[in-house]
Design a protein around this motif. Sequence first.
Motif, short mmCIF file in Angstrom:
data_model
loop_
_atom_site.label_atom_id
_atom_site.label_comp_id
_atom_site.label_asym_id
_atom_site.label_seq_id
_atom_site.Cartn_x
_atom_site.Cartn_y
_atom_site.Cartn_z
N ARG A 91 0.81 -1.16 0.10
CA ARG A 91 -0.01 -0.08 -0.03
C ARG A 91 0.82 1.34 0.01
O ARG A 91 0.41 2.40 -0.48
N ASP A 180 -8.33 -6.45 -7.25
CA ASP A 180 -7.61 -6.06 -6.03
C ASP A 180 -6.17 -6.93 -6.15
O ASP A 180 -6.08 -8.14 -6.03
N HIS A 182 -4.00 -7.25 -3.63
CA HIS A 182 -3.81 -7.89 -2.19
C HIS A 182 -4.62 -9.18 -2.26
O HIS A 182 -4.24 -9.96 -1.43
#
Length: 209
Positions: A91, A180, A182
């Motif tokens: 992030r 996404d 992640h």
Amino acid sequence: MSRPPYHHGNLRAAVLEAAERLLDQGGPSALSLRAIAREAGVSATAPAHHFGDLSGLLSDLAAIGFQRLVETMRRAATDPAPRAPVHAYVRFAQDNPGLYTLMFRSDRLDYRRESLAAASQASWAVLLRSVGSEARMPAESDLATLGQVTFRWSLLHGFCTLLLDGQLRPLLANPACNGDPHVLLDVMVPPPAPVRPGPVPIPTRPPSP
């Protein structure tokens, strides 16, 4: 639009902030002393007066990046989720793409500069502990353990580089990822495994991507 004039005593901060704005807009290639001075609204010679040359300015800016990364990773280390530091690292790269790229551009930086040497060393200690294990690495470790830590670190840094370069778009388009990164990160990077505690040997510079 003209920038607000700087006040005596905060010229250095104003120049660094201007450099970071340009970095966000155009990446490391957009940075020059003249462009930074123009963005900061100062004379063309002002940045050189405070930083010596472009390498000195970029090195101090990269040092700020490493300091922020250390703070980010330390906060994540208090999260009980085993992969929290891994996600926090990615992030950070997502939120600071220009700065993250600059931090690992060894051709643009001077690691002899005290600010950068200290900040990068501190980040190494946190990265080795957070990415490689929940504990600190021993000063003398067997080759297998060093290999495992290097493998984890290489996966993480390589993932960030591919993500920022847009190379993961075809993978993230898969419905299982739902766009996404992640989600993909969770299945790619194994959770940290504890090793024996001990002091961390800190290199003088981070690896190049």
